[in-house]
Scaffold this motif. Structure first.
Motif, PDB file in Angstrom:
ATOM      1  N   ALA A 208       3.761   0.105  -2.367  1.00  0.00           N
ATOM      2  CA  ALA A 208       4.253   1.075  -3.348  1.00  0.00           C
ATOM      3  C   ALA A 208       5.439   1.860  -2.801  1.00  0.00           C
ATOM      4  N   ALA A 209       5.366   2.245  -1.524  1.00  0.00           N
ATOM      5  CA  ALA A 209       6.470   2.989  -0.918  1.00  0.00           C
ATOM      6  C   ALA A 209       7.716   2.125  -0.807  1.00  0.00           C
ATOM      7  N   LEU A 210       7.534   0.847  -0.485  1.00  0.00           N
ATOM      8  CA  LEU A 210       8.674  -0.070  -0.375  1.00  0.00           C
ATOM      9  C   LEU A 210       9.299  -0.325  -1.747  1.00  0.00           C
ATOM     10  N   GLU A 211       8.463  -0.444  -2.758  1.00  0.00           N
ATOM     11  CA  GLU A 211       8.982  -0.630  -4.113  1.00  0.00           C
ATOM     12  C   GLU A 211       9.808   0.581  -4.535  1.00  0.00           C
ATOM     13  N   ALA A 212       9.342   1.779  -4.178  1.00  0.00           N
ATOM     14  CA  ALA A 212      10.081   2.999  -4.518  1.00  0.00           C
ATOM     15  C   ALA A 212      11.418   3.036  -3.785  1.00  0.00           C
ATOM     16  N   LEU A 226      10.165  -6.299   4.185  1.00  0.00           N
ATOM     17  CA  LEU A 226       8.780  -5.899   4.387  1.00  0.00           C
ATOM     18  C   LEU A 226       7.947  -6.078   3.119  1.00  0.00           C
ATOM     19  N   LEU A 227       8.547  -5.802   1.958  1.00  0.00           N
ATOM     20  CA  LEU A 227       7.816  -6.019   0.712  1.00  0.00           C
ATOM     21  C   LEU A 227       7.537  -7.508   0.514  1.00  0.00           C
ATOM     22  N   GLY A 240       6.855 -12.777  -2.857  1.00  0.00           N
ATOM     23  CA  GLY A 240       7.481 -12.699  -1.551  1.00  0.00           C
ATOM     24  C   GLY A 240       8.754 -13.513  -1.470  1.00  0.00           C
ATOM     25  N   LEU A 241       8.701 -14.740  -1.973  1.00  0.00           N
ATOM     26  CA  LEU A 241       9.884 -15.601  -1.948  1.00  0.00           C
ATOM     27  C   LEU A 241      11.023 -14.992  -2.763  1.00  0.00           C
ATOM     28  N   GLU A 242      10.678 -14.330  -3.849  1.00  0.00           N
ATOM     29  CA  GLU A 242      11.702 -13.716  -4.696  1.00  0.00           C
ATOM     30  C   GLU A 242      12.430 -12.607  -3.930  1.00  0.00           C
ATOM     31  N   GLN A 243      11.695 -11.823  -3.147  1.00  0.00           N
ATOM     32  CA  GLN A 243      12.332 -10.763  -2.355  1.00  0.00           C
ATOM     33  C   GLN A 243      13.259 -11.366  -1.291  1.00  0.00           C
ATOM     34  N   PHE A 244      12.804 -12.414  -0.616  1.00  0.00           N
ATOM     35  CA  PHE A 244      13.630 -13.034   0.417  1.00  0.00           C
ATOM     36  C   PHE A 244      14.879 -13.675  -0.194  1.00  0.00           C
TER      37      PHE A 244
END
Length: 289
Positions: A208-212, A226-227, A240-244
């Motif tokens: 949640a903190a990373l999303e913020a 990290l997310l 996860g793959l989408e973030q990378f």
């Protein structure tokens, strides 16, 4: 010796199509590049061996045949001095190779050394089983281990199940206690890679903190990394793959190529072959523009 269209896993590579047919495809599947010529006697020994294995391995690797007489530009780019010469290309890069007409057993050892094993024939691939409940699987395997404490394969299965439920410490203890023959098992190697991801979260903020943080600054690639790790470890591989992938799109050179490395590491962990293939193709479209 042209092999065009003789099998879906063997093809004649050309200068015009080399980037698409070899480099781009190597992001999804390893490609052996065989440099040969009609006048080369040893090539006539090695070529049929490579083609036989390409068919036998059912697409676990592709075989790109380069006629050095017809495609001198490719031979020059690879600095070919003698033939036959074979290079293994993975993830768009040369990772190994050999010269001369190896025996079939030696070629098999070369492939095995790089983790290339025969795949299931397309028409004989087993149907996907219904996904298991991770907690129920852990409970079942604990009972099985208690009933057969000397059966190390069950301990490996339990370690893998524990990783699915977010218990990396116990999983690592089980992996550390495996005998040598199981410690190098492909499943154990993947489990170690998953533990490496989990270790990155030791002092990481919660999702949640990373999303913020990302909402406030979409260019915060450290938060995205990290997310993404949280998502992979938490059984949301596509998230996860989408973030990378977003990291790669924004800055492929971030922290000495971390976006690409994160994707490649995740591909080793994610079990969904269709999902991995889809994201490999998306990664390739970004890297090869």
């Amino acid at each position: 010796m042209s092999v065009q269209n003789s099998t879906p896993h063997v093809f004649d590579a050309t200068t015009a199509g080399f980037e698409e047919d070899v480099l781009r495809r190597s992001l999804e599947v390893p490609v052996l590049v065989d440099f040969w010529a009609e006048w080369c006697g040893p090539c006539k020994t090695l070529g049929p061996i490579l083609e036989k294995l390409a068919g036998e391995f059912h697409g676990a690797f592709l075989l790109a045949k380069v006629d050095t007489e017809k495609e001198p530009q490719i031979a020059g780019a690879f600095q070919i001095r003698s033939i036959p010469t074979v290079f293994l290309v993975k993830d768009g890069q040369i990772v190994d190779g050999f010269q001369g007409a190896l025996a079939e057993g030696q070629v098999r050892q070369f492939l095995q050394h790089h983790g290339i094993a025969p795949a299931e024939p397309a028409d004989e691939a087993p149907a996907k089983a219904a996904p298991l409940d991770p907690q129920a699987e852990v409970a079942r395997l604990r009972e099985a281990v208690a009933a057969e404490p000397d059966k190390d394969e069950l301990r490996l299965d339990l370690a893998l199940a524990l990783l699915q439920t977010g218990a990396p410490a116990e999983a690592e203890r089980l992996l550390d206690a495996l005998p040598a023959n199981l410690a190098t098992d492909d499943r154990a190697v993947k489990a170690r890679a998953r533990l490496g991801f989990a270790a990155l979260l030791a002092d990481a903020p919660p999702p949640a903190a990373l999303e913020a943080a990302i909402a406030a600054d979409p260019g915060d690639l450290r938060a995205r990394h990290l997310l993404g790790v949280h998502r992979i470890v938490g059984n949301d591989p596509e998230g996860g793959l989408e973030q990378f992938l977003e990291m790669l799109q924004r800055d492929r050179s971030f922290e000495d190529g971390l976006p690409r490395r994160a994707l490649i590491d995740a591909f080793r962990i994610v079990e969904d072959a269709e999902l991995v293939g889809r994201y490999r193709r998306r990664m390739a479209s970004l890297l090869l523009v």
